[in-house]
Design an enzyme around this catalytic site. Structure first.
Site, short mmCIF file in Angstrom:
data_model
loop_
_atom_site.label_atom_id
_atom_site.label_comp_id
_atom_site.label_asym_id
_atom_site.label_seq_id
_atom_site.Cartn_x
_atom_site.Cartn_y
_atom_site.Cartn_z
N PRO A 74 3.17 -3.04 -1.16
CA PRO A 74 2.12 -2.24 -0.52
C PRO A 74 2.56 -0.82 -0.16
O PRO A 74 3.66 -0.59 0.36
CB PRO A 74 1.78 -3.05 0.73
CG PRO A 74 2.06 -4.46 0.33
CD PRO A 74 3.28 -4.38 -0.54
N CYS A 75 1.64 0.13 -0.41
CA CYS A 75 1.91 1.55 -0.19
C CYS A 75 1.59 2.06 1.22
O CYS A 75 2.22 3.03 1.67
CB CYS A 75 1.12 2.39 -1.19
SG CYS A 75 1.49 2.02 -2.92
N PRO A 76 0.59 1.51 1.93
CA PRO A 76 0.18 2.10 3.21
C PRO A 76 1.31 2.36 4.21
O PRO A 76 1.23 3.34 4.96
CB PRO A 76 -0.83 1.08 3.75
CG PRO A 76 -1.44 0.48 2.53
CD PRO A 76 -0.30 0.37 1.56
N PRO A 77 2.37 1.52 4.28
CA PRO A 77 3.42 1.82 5.26
C PRO A 77 4.10 3.17 5.07
O PRO A 77 4.70 3.70 6.00
CB PRO A 77 4.41 0.67 5.06
CG PRO A 77 3.59 -0.45 4.52
CD PRO A 77 2.59 0.22 3.62
N PHE A 78 4.01 3.73 3.85
CA PHE A 78 4.74 4.96 3.54
C PHE A 78 3.82 6.12 3.14
O PHE A 78 4.28 7.24 2.96
CB PHE A 78 5.74 4.71 2.41
CG PHE A 78 6.59 3.51 2.63
CD1 PHE A 78 7.61 3.52 3.57
CD2 PHE A 78 6.36 2.33 1.93
CE1 PHE A 78 8.40 2.40 3.80
CE2 PHE A 78 7.14 1.20 2.14
CZ PHE A 78 8.16 1.23 3.08
#
Length: 416
Positions: free
Chosen positions: A76-80
């Site tokens: 998943p991309c949202p954390p970064f």
């Protein structure tokens, strides 16, 4: 060409899978949490597809795939993402550190993980350092590289931050893929699709769409629909002659207005083309329009995955000329993290300042504050000054009591 075995986690709609297949890999397993994307994988990929949370041993057991040639994934991309809050390890969706930890279980010959360019930011230097150091502990040589899809025949920028790790005997044969020819414009890429219904003004539109598209934004189940992203992205598409407020069901008809009067919208087929899928791939997307767009827009472009996959394959087959590789864990992303991690005890502010080759305590303290977002940083005040010690990593690496499990149970239907 002998196929190499791969397991892919967070596989989405199969952009990375398709590229890896073209590079000579075959999937033993693909794992995806979204049922509709998993159905897309089943329709096109072949092999086993597991549906559910990738970190749930009830969905699959990493130990069953020990010795696989490649562990790959687009966690998943949202954390970064710079479009979000960049919570990193504090974001319950973060699976990057967990994926790295599976290397200890599966012992693959190679690891390939991709994410957004936000992971390359200074905010995550300590996080990246931990990843490199952990892989070095496990006996792998790892490297990061920011790759742009436009350099691999895709008509959008789409920068992706890619991690590749290999065992030393294979790493000496690995080289990052080189830029593949001239960049392709949106107009050139979509001329045939935009003129499918005989639109009289297609040549003028192609001239208007004479540039590389911005990154497609697929959105999530919680945010984003079948449009081309936030306001800034829509403006960039408008400059290329595209109405980004929605997705069309078909190309403009023969008598559709000139693009200076009304901009055309992209169809799903056009979006897939811009993401790197080709007509001859015969890749069919499951689900309704919004779901299909989300799957396509969130994918890793197949041509980029193919280029990196081929580079990994060359390394695993020991083809070409070997070259020097840095010592394990020699790449320094965060000297403050390295100084604290290497000490194992409290370290003085003066010593940390020396590690940075700077003379300002304030500069070190700023770095410590950033580090504290992903790690416990303990302090001890002494007569000679404040000392610091690196504590536990806050992220999810597989802990049975981690708060991520409750988050997944509560919001599983909204995660994609």
């Amino acid at each position: 060409m002998t196929s190499l075995r791969t397991v892919e986690i967070c596989a989405g709609a199969g952009g990375q899978a398709l590229g890896l297949h073209k590079a000579g890999f075959r999937h033993d397993l693909a794992v995806e949490i979204d049922p509709t994307a998993a159905e897309t994988l089943r329709q096109n990929l072949g092999g086993e597809v597991a549906v559910g949370d990738v970190a749930d041993i009830g969905v699959w057991r990493p130990a069953d795939y020990e010795g696989v040639d490649l562990l790959a994934g687009g966690v998943p991309c949202p954390p970064f993402s710079i479009a979000g809050k960049q919570l990193g390890s504090s974001d319950e969706r973060d699976l990057f550190a967990w994926a790295v930890e599976q290397v200890a279980v599966m012992r693959p010959r190679a690891l390939m993980l991709e994410n957004v360019r936000g992971l390359a930011a200074a905010r995550f230097s300590g996080y990246r350092q931990r990843v490199l150091d952990r892989l070095a502990q496990l006996g792998y040589v790892a490297d990061w590289r920011l790759l742009h899809a436009a350099d691999f025949g895709v008509a959008q920028l789409r920068p992706r931050f890619v991690l590749v790790a290999l065992r030393p005997e294979d790493a000496v044969y690995f080289r990052w893929p080189e830029v593949a020819g001239e960049r392709v414009t949106v107009g050139e890429e979509l001329r045939d699709l935009m003129s499918a219904n005989g639109w009289a003004h297609v040549d003028d539109w192609v001239a208007l769409a004479d540039g590389i598209g911005p990154t497609l934004v697929g959105g999530s189940k919680k945010h984003g629909g079948a449009d081309l992203g936030p306001t800034r992205a829509k403006r960039a598409w408008e400059a290329l002659g595209v109405d980004g407020k929605g997705i069309a069901d078909s190309a403009p008809d023969k008598n559709a207005p000139h693009p200076t009067e009304r901009l055309p919208r992209l169809t799903l087929a056009m979006v897939a083309r811009l993401q790197g899928w080709r007509d001859y791939d015969g890749w069919d997307f499951a689900g309704r329009k919004t779901s299909q767009y989300r799957q396509i827009g969130n994918a890793f472009p197949p041509p980029v995955a193919e280029a990196v996959g081929r580079a990994i394959r060359v390394a695993l087959e020991h083809a070409g000329m070997p070259h020097e590789v840095p010592e394990l864990s020699a790449d320094i992303h965060d000297p403050v993290y390295r100084a604290l991690a290497g000490a194992g005890d409290f370290v003085s502010i003066d010593r940390l300042t020396g590690a940075l080759n700077e003379f300002s305590h304030a500069s070190v303290e700023r770095r410590l504050a950033i580090l504290a977002q992903d790690f416990v940083v303990e302090q001890r005040v002494t007569p000679s000054g404040t000392m610091y010690r690196l504590g536990e990593f806050k992220g999810f690496t597989g802990q049975a009591d981690h708060e991520r499990h409750g988050y997944i149970q509560q919001f599983k239907s909204r995660i994609s």
